[in-house]
Design a protein around this motif. Structure first.
Motif, PDB file in Angstrom:
ATOM      1  N   PHE B  17      -8.083  43.336 -26.503  1.00  0.00           N
ATOM      2  CA  PHE B  17      -7.744  44.722 -26.133  1.00  0.00           C
ATOM      3  C   PHE B  17      -6.354  45.164 -26.610  1.00  0.00           C
ATOM      4  CE2 PHE B  17     -10.538  43.118 -22.754  1.00  0.00           C
ATOM      5  CZ  PHE B  17     -11.620  43.935 -22.925  1.00  0.00           C
ATOM      6  N   THR B  91      -0.635  43.924 -19.711  1.00  0.00           N
ATOM      7  CA  THR B  91      -2.056  43.623 -19.500  1.00  0.00           C
ATOM      8  C   THR B  91      -2.238  42.406 -18.594  1.00  0.00           C
ATOM      9  OG1 THR B  91      -2.117  42.239 -21.469  1.00  0.00           O
ATOM     10  CG2 THR B  91      -2.680  44.542 -21.750  1.00  0.00           C
ATOM     11  N   TYR B 107     -12.488  40.043 -16.648  1.00  0.00           N
ATOM     12  CA  TYR B 107     -12.105  41.459 -16.614  1.00  0.00           C
ATOM     13  C   TYR B 107     -10.651  41.627 -17.051  1.00  0.00           C
ATOM     14  CZ  TYR B 107      -9.880  40.535 -12.089  1.00  0.00           C
ATOM     15  OH  TYR B 107      -9.080  40.030 -11.102  1.00  0.00           O
ATOM     16  N   GLY B 159     -11.394  46.680 -18.547  1.00  0.00           N
ATOM     17  CA  GLY B 159     -12.361  46.142 -19.488  1.00  0.00           C
ATOM     18  C   GLY B 159     -13.108  44.955 -18.910  1.00  0.00           C
ATOM     19  N   GLY B 176     -13.553  47.892 -23.324  1.00  0.00           N
ATOM     20  CA  GLY B 176     -12.655  48.507 -22.336  1.00  0.00           C
ATOM     21  C   GLY B 176     -12.688  50.009 -22.449  1.00  0.00           C
ATOM     22  N   TYR B 178     -10.434  53.592 -21.289  1.00  0.00           N
ATOM     23  CA  TYR B 178      -9.091  54.005 -20.878  1.00  0.00           C
ATOM     24  C   TYR B 178      -9.062  55.495 -20.596  1.00  0.00           C
ATOM     25  CZ  TYR B 178      -7.746  49.682 -23.227  1.00  0.00           C
ATOM     26  OH  TYR B 178      -7.638  48.373 -23.634  1.00  0.00           O
TER      27      TYR B 178
END
Lengths: 526, 419
Positions: B17, B91, B107, B159, B176, B178
């Motif tokens: 990601f 993250t 996740y 995600g 993912g 956003y």
């Protein structure tokens, strides 16, 4: 800087850029048109001085008031006053409450010197009313000035005076504004002059016993700072003596040097009488002074040193409320030295006039009139074809300007403004712009290569086609700073008609086209 | 070492990601963990012609003299590229959960901040902008097909990751979504544009066909909600038994819709500017000077519309192959990246990571393409044990000291804590 710091610089520079948005700086070279304009002789000397003939030929059309007659003596209303006692003229008597006495009449003499006014309109001014009472009764009174009207309504005032104890005077004072009132000054019987009449009508509010000849109250009227906008009557035969006076001729004042040949010049001296009375004027002398050269040329003409009778003006409705009587005295090469007088380029005219009103007496039977706003005056008018041989005339004029807030100029670095000139006049001109500070000191001059070539002419001395020239204004940061800080700009132009010594007529279609090209380095700061 | 790497459940090959296409370091030491918290930031500029000295001078607000402008101008092609991309990411990734009634789920929660700017431009655009029009009097300058875009936005998203392990290969899929908060945007696109200056400066001819879009110019504030949008990330990774792996990722598939305070200016005109007309030259004042600019603007007869407009995010695609050597002491990578942008040419790269000790990694990368040309990178990694990792990198070692040869500069910093 240590090399290992550059990555950090990168990060911090980005952080800094995103927060402060302070951008880079650099210089660029600009070549671009900025502005263009078209000039003609009217722009230079003022359109009010130029007129155009049927063939498009131009004339110098100059008119200036050089003298206003001072007639303050006619309008000088002094702060005069009058006072009258009111007494009980009958025997002992008890006056019942509510009794109204008959109107008591008074008159105020304006006491004007040699002027008999029958009417006036008050521009500004007051009347002070003072009443001194010993009456043991309150009195309600009505104060009337029937000969003072405004919009057709006579002046009236009703007020109250409290009772006296018989010993102490009760004082009543009131200032009355008479601005805008029309006054009739013919007195109580309407057959005299300079007299303003008043009425006062008292009403007794209390019962009071009075004895014969007992003083009741005193009425005083006083003029306070009264000035008229109009007067009427007979103004007498005063002599108005004018000393030597000077008039500045603005247009010629801008010509600093050089010579000019003006053929066929005609000038008028115009006497305009806005006074409703006959007037005899004595033009004692009329001289033109070129203060740059010091040369003084007296104007010669049969009227100079003699007298002129001018009729009275006529009162009319509308505005202006008077139609002047005009007397024109023409000056030309046949009856005067007017060409020599004008070619001297006088920037000052020295003259003296005197006058007498009503030289033949009261012909109008007390109907003279005068609006102080419109005094008699003397004008000088020139009307000359703009056909001249100009020999190095230097014209100067100072203009106000303001570029203080022109922030765009802050980013100019160096270079030049090129001014492309298309000259449609048969005039070779050297032009210079001079920046002046507040004290009039020169802070910068703008032009180099400042000669504008004359347009070529044909056999009839008419321009064939405009002539191109380029004049340049070099600039740098100092000159830009001077341009922004200065508040005045002196325009100096030296002009020469070509071909020399030939009288060239100027036409309305002659123009000067200017195009300003910027060829500069400009600083960009994002 | 290989066994643990190959069958370690969690350890990804690249940061899932992430917009930065960054390989994960110290994979063997950290394969035992199944959670990672990462702070990652990479700032880079790349250009086909704008050298790093010019770039740093400009970025730091310094004066750009003739020499430095020449250093760029002399290397300009007829069309040129430049991009600035600054990604910062926060993250959290957790693997090994059971979700939806199945195993091997993971996740992801992430917050990203991005400042992106890019441009494709003609050589004449640079020359006109930095030298002015005077040197090009008498020449028609072609400014066509020039564009520029700058935007700043944040993404906050979630995600899911699903692994399909077996004895030979392990497939990992992830996606993912956003919410995108846009702060500001400037977007310029020209089609046909020419600029001609008369030899004597008597006039300027401008042929202009362009569109300029801008969010509220009174509020160019980072983090301010000027626009909203949605974006998606997708990836697929296949890990083979010997530790080699293939990775494919698509990022920022999405858009931002800028708010009603935005404006769009369109111009399609051919004008000749020959100066403003002054009626009375003897009454010049400040307004006269301002009128010149106003007059030039009015000549363009620009059509201005206020209201929303939409832009796509800088979508990117990345494919990479990784192969371990010497029992995982050396990793070789090869890959390609591409952005769906006009100033990108597909970028290919080769990378090597060497682990001389358990606490240290020395990496290098050679790349070509993107908005720039040849790039040589250096990557240093430090393993402090207990899951703490630190990486410092540049993808443009050639530009780290500002010079007139390199046309890119970058610096990256990554901190990770595995659990």
């Amino acid at each position: 800087m240590n090399t290992y710091l550059y990555p950090l610089l990168f990060v911090f520079a980005m952080l800094g850029y995103s927060c402060s948005m302070n951008g880079p700086e650099w210089d660029v070279d600009i070549l671009a048109p900025g502005a263009e304009t078209t000039l003609d002789i009217a722009n230079l000397v003022g359109s009010e001085y130029i007129s155009t003939g049927q063939q498009g030929e131009l004339y110098l059309d100059f008119e200036q008031t050089v003298y206003d007659f001072n007639l303050d003596t006619l309008t000088n209303i002094k702060n005069v006053s009058s006072g009258d006692d009111i007494r009980w003229v009958l025997g002992n008597y008890t006056i019942p409450a509510g009794t109204i006495l008959g109107a008591q009449v008074f008159s105020l003499d304006l006491n004007l010197d040699g002027v008999n006014l029958t009417a006036a309109t008050i521009q500004d001014g007051q009347l002070q009313l003072v009443i001194k009472s010993l009456l043991r009764s309150g009195v309600t009174f009505t104060y009337d000035i029937p000969d003072a009207t405004k919009n057709g309504v006579p002046f009236t005032l009703t007020d109250f005076i409290s009772a006296s104890n018989g010993t102490d005077t009760v004082l009543y004072t009131r200032v009355l504004d008479l601005s805008g009132y029309n006054l009739s000054l013919t007195g109580v019987n309407g057959n005299t002059y300079n007299q303003l009449k008043f009425f006062i009508t008292p009403k007794f509010e209390d019962q009071v016993t009075v004895s014969q000849n007992e003083f009741m109250f005193r009425v005083e009227n006083k003029i306070v700072n009264m000035s008229p906008s109009y007067i009427k009557g007979y103004f007498g035969q005063p002599q108005i003596v004018g000393g030597q006076d000077t008039a500045v001729i603005d247009f010629f004042n801008k010509i600093k040097s050089g010579t000019i040949d003006l053929p066929n010049l005609v000038a008028d001296m115009v006497f305009e009488n806005y006074l409703g009375a006959n007037i005899r004027i004595f033009p004692n002398e009329f001289k033109g002074l070129n203060s740059k050269t010091g040369v003084m040329v007296p104007l010669t003409h049969p009227v100079i040193g003699n007298s002129i009778n001018i009729d009275r003006a006529v009162q009319i409705s509308g505005f202006p409320p008077v139609q002047a009587a005009t007397q024109v005295i023409s000056f030309n090469a046949g009856n005067s030295n007017i060409e020599q007088f004008a070619e001297n380029i006088p920037d000052k005219i020295l003259f003296s006039f005197s006058a007498q009103l009503n030289p033949l007496g009261n012909l109008a039977a007390n109907n003279d009139f005068f609006f102080p706003r419109f005094p008699p005056e003397v004008k000088v008018k020139f009307n000359a074809p703009l056909k001249a041989s100009i020999n190095n005339i230097v014209f100067e004029d100072t203009i106000d300007y303001n570029l203080t807030d022109a922030t765009e100029l802050d980013n100019f670095r160096d270079g030049k403004f090129r001014i492309h000139v298309q000259n449609g006049y048969p005039l070779e001109t050297e032009i210079q712009l001079v920046l002046l500070d507040d004290a009039g000191n020169v802070t910068a001059t703008l032009f180099t290569n400042n000669t504008i070539a004359a347009a070529p002419v044909d056999g009839n001395l008419v321009v064939i086609a405009p002539q191109s020239s380029v004049v340049e204004v070099p600039i740098n940061t100092d000159k830009i700073a001077a341009l922004k800080s200065a508040k005045k700009m002196l325009i100096r132009a030296r002009m020469l008609t070509l071909p020399q010594t030939q009288q060239v007529h100027l036409y309305a279609h002659y123009k000067i086209r200017l195009k300003i090209i910027a060829d500069i380095t400009y600083h960009i700061n994002l | 070492m290989l066994d643990s790497l190959t069958y370690g459940f969690f350890m990804p090959l690249f940061l899932y990601f992430s917009n930065t296409a960054t390989p994960v370091t110290f994979p063997d030491q950290n394969a035992k963990y199944n959670e990672v918290f990462t702070i990652n930031s990479l700032a880079e500029y790349q250009s086909s012609s704008v050298n790093s000295r010019f770039f740093f001078q400009a970025l730091s607000g310094k004066f750009l003299d003739t020499d430095i402008k020449n250093s760029v101008s002399n290397s300009l092609a007829s069309t040129n590229r430049i991009a600035l991309d600054w990604n910062s990411e926060l993250t959290y990734l957790k693997m090994g959960d059971s979700l939806f009634g199945g195993k091997n789920w993971g996740y992801f929660i992430g917050f990203k901040n991005r400042l992106w700017a890019g441009s494709g431009f003609r050589d004449a655009v640079f020359n006109l902008g930095f030298y002015g029009n005077a040197p090009y009097a008498g020449q028609s300058l072609d400014l066509s097909n020039t564009w520029g875009n700058m935007m700043m936005y944040q993404q906050i998203g979630f995600g899911l990751v699903k692994q399909f392990p077996d004895k030979k290969v392990k497939h990992t899929l992830g996606g993912g979504v956003y919410f995108v908060n846009g702060n500001f945007n400037i977007d310029f696109t020209s089609r046909n544009m020419t600029f001609y200056t008369d030899t004597f400066g008597q006039y300027v001819d401008i042929e202009a066909d362009f569109r300029f879009r801008q969010t509220n110019p009174d509020n160019f504030t980072p983090f301010f909600p000027t626009g909203q949008g949605v974006s998606f990330d997708l990836f697929y990774e296949i890990r083979f038994a010997k530790g080699n792996a293939l990775f494919m990722q698509a990022n920022d598939l999405g858009f931002i819709s800028w708010n009603d305070f935005s404006r769009t200016i369109t111009v399609d005109t051919a004008v000749r500017f020959d100066g403003i007309t002054i009626n009375d030259i003897f009454s010049i004042d400040d307004a006269t000077i301002s009128d010149i600019g106003d007059s030039l603007s009015s000549l363009f007869n620009a059509k201005t519309d206020s209201g929303r407009y939409m832009v796509s995010l800088p979508m990117s695609f990345h494919i990479a192959y990784a192969h371990p050597l010497a029992s995982g002491k050396v990793w070789l990578y090869g890959g390609a990246r591409h952005y769906l942008l006009r100033n990108w040419i597909p970028q290919v790269y080769a990378r090597v990571a060497y682990y001389p000790a358990q606490w240290f990694m020395l990496g290098g990368q050679v790349a070509y393409g993107g908005p720039g040309g040849l790039q040589v990178g250096l990557d240093l990694g430090f393993n402090f044990g207990k899951g703490y990792l630190l990486n410092i990198c540049t993808r443009n070692l050639e530009g780290i000291v500002p010079n007139t040869m390199a046309t890119g500069a970058s610096v990256g910093l990554r901190f990770a804590k595995h659990f």
